[in-house]
Design a protein around this motif. Structure first.
Motif, PDB file in Angstrom:
ATOM      1  N   ILE A 151    -135.331 -59.743  76.889  1.00  0.00           N
ATOM      2  CA  ILE A 151    -136.016 -58.854  75.942  1.00  0.00           C
ATOM      3  C   ILE A 151    -136.045 -59.499  74.558  1.00  0.00           C
ATOM      4  O   ILE A 151    -137.074 -59.465  73.863  1.00  0.00           O
ATOM      5  N   ALA A 152    -134.931 -60.077  74.147  1.00  0.00           N
ATOM      6  CA  ALA A 152    -134.869 -60.701  72.822  1.00  0.00           C
ATOM      7  C   ALA A 152    -135.895 -61.817  72.675  1.00  0.00           C
ATOM      8  O   ALA A 152    -136.396 -62.069  71.568  1.00  0.00           O
ATOM      9  N   SER A 153    -136.228 -62.478  73.788  1.00  0.00           N
ATOM     10  CA  SER A 153    -137.207 -63.569  73.711  1.00  0.00           C
ATOM     11  C   SER A 153    -138.587 -63.057  73.316  1.00  0.00           C
ATOM     12  O   SER A 153    -139.373 -63.788  72.705  1.00  0.00           O
ATOM     13  N   HIS A 154    -138.908 -61.817  73.660  1.00  0.00           N
ATOM     14  CA  HIS A 154    -140.191 -61.247  73.256  1.00  0.00           C
ATOM     15  C   HIS A 154    -140.244 -61.063  71.735  1.00  0.00           C
ATOM     16  O   HIS A 154    -141.303 -61.247  71.115  1.00  0.00           O
ATOM     17  N   TYR A 155    -139.108 -60.681  71.145  1.00  0.00           N
ATOM     18  CA  TYR A 155    -139.034 -60.586  69.684  1.00  0.00           C
ATOM     19  C   TYR A 155    -139.148 -61.983  69.065  1.00  0.00           C
ATOM     20  O   TYR A 155    -139.832 -62.164  68.053  1.00  0.00           O
ATOM     21  N   ALA A 156    -138.475 -62.954  69.684  1.00  0.00           N
ATOM     22  CA  ALA A 156    -138.543 -64.324  69.173  1.00  0.00           C
ATOM     23  C   ALA A 156    -139.960 -64.871  69.256  1.00  0.00           C
ATOM     24  O   ALA A 156    -140.372 -65.682  68.415  1.00  0.00           O
ATOM     25  N   ASP A 157    -140.723 -64.406  70.253  1.00  0.00           N
ATOM     26  CA  ASP A 157    -142.109 -64.860  70.390  1.00  0.00           C
ATOM     27  C   ASP A 157    -142.976 -64.441  69.204  1.00  0.00           C
ATOM     28  O   ASP A 157    -144.018 -65.043  68.951  1.00  0.00           O
TER      29      ASP A 157
ATOM     30  N   LEU B   5    -139.717 -72.197  63.222  1.00  0.00           N
ATOM     31  CA  LEU B   5    -138.770 -71.148  63.583  1.00  0.00           C
ATOM     32  C   LEU B   5    -138.241 -71.293  65.014  1.00  0.00           C
ATOM     33  O   LEU B   5    -137.257 -70.662  65.373  1.00  0.00           O
ATOM     34  N   LYS B   6    -138.891 -72.120  65.824  1.00  0.00           N
ATOM     35  CA  LYS B   6    -138.498 -72.272  67.227  1.00  0.00           C
ATOM     36  C   LYS B   6    -137.067 -72.777  67.387  1.00  0.00           C
ATOM     37  O   LYS B   6    -136.319 -72.269  68.244  1.00  0.00           O
TER      38      LYS B   6
ATOM     39  N   ILE C 184    -129.876 -69.661  69.022  1.00  0.00           N
ATOM     40  CA  ILE C 184    -129.328 -68.361  69.418  1.00  0.00           C
ATOM     41  C   ILE C 184    -129.178 -68.281  70.932  1.00  0.00           C
ATOM     42  O   ILE C 184    -128.144 -67.836  71.444  1.00  0.00           O
ATOM     43  N   ALA C 185    -130.202 -68.727  71.664  1.00  0.00           N
ATOM     44  CA  ALA C 185    -130.149 -68.691  73.127  1.00  0.00           C
ATOM     45  C   ALA C 185    -129.032 -69.582  73.663  1.00  0.00           C
ATOM     46  O   ALA C 185    -128.303 -69.200  74.588  1.00  0.00           O
ATOM     47  N   ASP C 186    -128.872 -70.764  73.076  1.00  0.00           N
ATOM     48  CA  ASP C 186    -127.827 -71.686  73.533  1.00  0.00           C
ATOM     49  C   ASP C 186    -126.436 -71.116  73.273  1.00  0.00           C
ATOM     50  O   ASP C 186    -125.530 -71.230  74.119  1.00  0.00           O
TER      51      ASP C 186
END
Length: 239
Positions: free
Chosen positions: A134-140, A148-149, A155-157
């Protein structure tokens, strides 16, 4: 009265604390971090909510240092990435867990020291409540800006590192394995919260498009506030 913990335990905790803090600051000190935070979370809408006895900022600037703790944690909780509760922990403990002697020491501390066990268990709960899909959709929302990538990747790592460290310390195969009722509670409620999160992401995306009329802005703001209330109720916390 409880006996004071061994000096070795205190020294190890100090080391973990310092390394964790350094990694946390490394994230926040990224040149584009404030922009990522404002793009990948609903902080702008949370700041405008008519709640709280004090303003969300101590001073009306865009710096993180002026942001109060509650909207800071609230924003990450909404995006299902509760990083204030675990970021830096994985990077700090992973080198120790890779060393057999230090690994045994940390596992002993977890088993025999209530303070350290509570620290790890609280982080485990925050990791279990986080949902990086879900958080990846916000990151998108920030994906259109290449600068920003790397922040999203950091954060994911760190999330993966923190999960790995917690599972090694606890000796379990998945988060909250020892509390099945809580694990099931989170699993069940996620089915209701996930659609709200995806709706909120779409509302944030639409609200940032140019050329909106004043009426459209107000309608999107109202709907976003409803989504914030719904997610907070579903998560059973505002942070």
């Amino acid at each position: 009265p409880a006996q004071p913990p061994p000096e070795q335990w205190l020294a190890t905790t100090d080391r973990v604390s310092a390394d964790s803090f350094a990694n946390y600051r490394k994230l926040l000190d990224q040149p584009q971090f404030v922009q990522f935070f404002r793009t990948a979370t609903p902080i702008s809408d949370i700041e405008q909510l008519p709640i709280g006895s004090r303003p969300s900022r101590r001073n009306p600037s865009g710096d993180l240092g002026d942001l109060r703790a509650i909207p800071w944690v609230f924003s990450w909780t909404q995006s299902r990435c509760l990083l204030p509760a675990w970021y830096g922990m994985g990077a700090a403990m992973k080198p120790l867990m890779d060393d057999p002697q230090h690994s045994l020491l940390l596992k002993t501390m977890y088993h025999d020291w209530p303070f350290f066990r509570a620290l790890v268990d609280n982080a485990e709960l925050a990791l279990a409540k986080s949902d990086m899909q879900i958080a990846s959709h916000y990151a998108d929302l920030a994906a259109k800006q290449p600068a920003l990538k790397p922040i999203a990747n950091m954060i994911a790592d760190e999330f993966e590192l923190a999960c790995d460290v917690v599972l090694q310390l606890t000796g379990r195969t998945q988060l909250l394995d020892s509390t099945p009722w809580l694990m099931e509670s989170i699993r069940v409620r996620n089915r209701f919260i996930d659609p709200l999160n995806l709706t909120q992401v779409e509302l944030l995306r639409r609200s940032r498009q140019p050329g909106l009329t004043e009426q459209e802005v107000e309608e999107l703001r109202h709907l976003t506030r409803l989504s914030i209330n719904g997610i907070a109720a579903g998560m059973r916390t505002s942070g």
